[in-house]
Design an enzyme around this catalytic site. Structure first.
Site, PDB file in Angstrom:
ATOM      1  N   CYS A   1       3.269  14.189  16.624  1.00 12.71           N
ATOM      2  CA  CYS A   1       4.369  14.244  17.608  1.00 12.71           C
ATOM      3  C   CYS A   1       5.560  15.066  17.121  1.00 12.71           C
ATOM      4  O   CYS A   1       6.407  15.455  17.916  1.00 12.71           O
ATOM      5  CB  CYS A   1       4.816  12.835  17.973  1.00 12.71           C
ATOM      6  SG  CYS A   1       3.500  11.878  18.713  1.00 12.71           S
TER       7      CYS A   1
ATOM      8  N   HIS B   1      11.951  13.402  21.286  1.00 12.07           N
ATOM      9  CA  HIS B   1      10.525  13.171  21.542  1.00 12.07           C
ATOM     10  C   HIS B   1      10.413  11.950  22.445  1.00 12.07           C
ATOM     11  O   HIS B   1      11.143  10.968  22.289  1.00 12.07           O
ATOM     12  CB  HIS B   1       9.803  12.930  20.214  1.00 12.07           C
ATOM     13  CG  HIS B   1       8.406  12.429  20.403  1.00 12.07           C
ATOM     14  ND1 HIS B   1       7.507  13.035  21.255  1.00 12.07           N
ATOM     15  CD2 HIS B   1       7.753  11.360  19.871  1.00 12.07           C
ATOM     16  CE1 HIS B   1       6.366  12.368  21.232  1.00 12.07           C
ATOM     17  NE2 HIS B   1       6.495  11.347  20.405  1.00 12.07           N
TER      18      HIS B   1
ATOM     19  N   ASN C   1       3.890   9.716  26.674  1.00 11.45           N
ATOM     20  CA  ASN C   1       4.037  10.412  25.385  1.00 11.45           C
ATOM     21  C   ASN C   1       3.024  11.561  25.322  1.00 11.45           C
ATOM     22  O   ASN C   1       1.817  11.326  25.245  1.00 11.45           O
ATOM     23  CB  ASN C   1       3.794   9.405  24.255  1.00 11.45           C
ATOM     24  CG  ASN C   1       3.968   9.993  22.871  1.00 11.45           C
ATOM     25  OD1 ASN C   1       4.032  11.212  22.711  1.00 11.45           O
ATOM     26  ND2 ASN C   1       4.027   9.129  21.872  1.00 11.45           N
TER      27      ASN C   1
END
Ligand code: UT7
Length: 322
Positions: free
Chosen positions: A115, A249, A279
């Site tokens: 990520c 994020h 996500n």
């Protein structure tokens, strides 16, 4: 010798057409819309069709970033792709995207930092531009986590979505006020067992599914991201009040809200897409940037702080003057 600044001249993104709501997941899984909303802020995610590969989505996002910058393929001399869900072990997704865009010179490679991949990619691009190694760089995050999820595991499969985002960065020799101000990236392999994909080419007997200890990752995310944003501000002698936008994020609304509070930002200074995108790992920051640039929230001159944490553990932050 003065080094050029890396300015973000265009942003683009791509989301698969198919939207899967929480209610749709709850039809086959022991979960509920209210649990997912309350714990994560997610209401839906985009899931890729067969043709919407990491290469396809990344190339589409890159084309849109180049269009936004008014640049053609000949302006690109480097492509850096952040992905942990490539179509093939090799060639790199970056090289496949280079081919798809009709770029025939320069170099292209992938970055694997889960990520945090976009922050890592941006950091590498900025260092290479400052060093004079390239002048027109596409940094792309493209992910298809729907292919590495265990769709029976309610603890993970409700959290992720597919998509891609890209920025086109140019070397700028004249305007030292605009561009990437600093990047800070970190890793700590001691925590590799709290978020990982179980197996790959070298371990084909494993499930090849994403495994996460959510509570542990949450704990590290809040602490390490706080450190990363403090580090970014301190390195540039800036304070919270200098920041116009936080583009974090997008893993969990609760983590995002905690960061916004820590930075003393108003809720409307934090760009949120996790509610609609879930996500999307390395794609989440450029997807959110694209939304906020296109709808006019992020304007030239604004100071934007980005931050991410992902499997590894890896984490980092960057300050960018648009
Ligand atoms: O992008 C990479 C970084 N990733 C992250 O930052 C993710 C960080 N972690 C998180 O976002 C949160 O930890 C989660 C959203 C993953 C989980 O939230 P939580 O508040 O930490 O819940 P939990 O894991 O402690 O689970 C609470 C309960 C459990 O039941 P028991 O043991 O209390 O009976 C789970 O089994 O919720 C249960 N549960 C669910 N219930 C309904 C877990 N997943 C679900 C679900 N639906 N989908």
């Amino acid at each position: 010798m003065t080094h050029p600044r890396s300015t973000i001249d265009g942003v683009g993104s791509y989301l698969p057409g198919r939207i899967v709501t929480n209610a749709e997941l709850a039809m086959t899984l022991d979960t509920s819309d209210s649990w997912i909303r309350e714990r994560t802020g997610i209401t839906q995610r985009h899931i890729a069709a067969a043709h919407e590969t990491a290469t396809f989505m990344g190339a589409e996002a890159a084309r849109r970033a180049l269009d936004a910058a008014g640049a053609g393929p000949d302006a690109v001399d480097a492509i850096i792709v952040a992905t942990t869900t490539p179509d093939q072990a090799f060639p790199a997704t970056a090289v496949a995207i280079q081919g798809a865009l009709g770029v025939t010179s320069g170099f292209a490679f992938d970055v694997s930092a889960a990520c945090s991949g976009f922050v890592y990619g941006l950091s590498i691009a900025d260092a290479m531009i400052r060093a004079g190694q390239c002048r027109g760089v596409l940094v792309i995050g493209t992910e298809i986590y729907s292919r590495i999820l265990d769709w029976q595991d309610r603890g993970t499969c409700v959290l992720f979505g597919d998509g891609a985002g890209a920025v086109f960065i140019r070397a700028n020799d004249h305007n030292a006020d605009r561009g990437v101000i600093s990047t800070h990236i970190h890793a700590d392999g001691r925590y590799g067992d709290i978020l990982y994909v179980d197996g790959a080419t070298g371990q084909t007997d494993k499930s090849q599914h994403l495994v996460m200890n959510g509570r542990e990752v949450f704990r590290h995310a809040v602490a390490k991201l706080a450190g990363a944003v403090d580090e970014a501000l301190a390195a540039n002698h800036l304070t919270h009040s200098d920041i116009d936008w936080l583009v974090p994020h997008q893993a969990n609304r609760r983590i995002i809200d905690a960061m916004g509070k820590r930075l003393n930002l108003r809720p409307d200074q934090v760009v949120i897409t996790v509610d609609r995108h879930a996500n999307t790992s390395a794609a989440s920051i450029p997807l959110a940037l694209d939304e906020a640039v296109r709808d006019g929230r992020i304007k030239p001159g604004h100071l934007v702080l980005i931050e991410a944490l992902g499997g590894g553990l890896t984490w980092g932050s960057a300050l960018i003057r648009f």
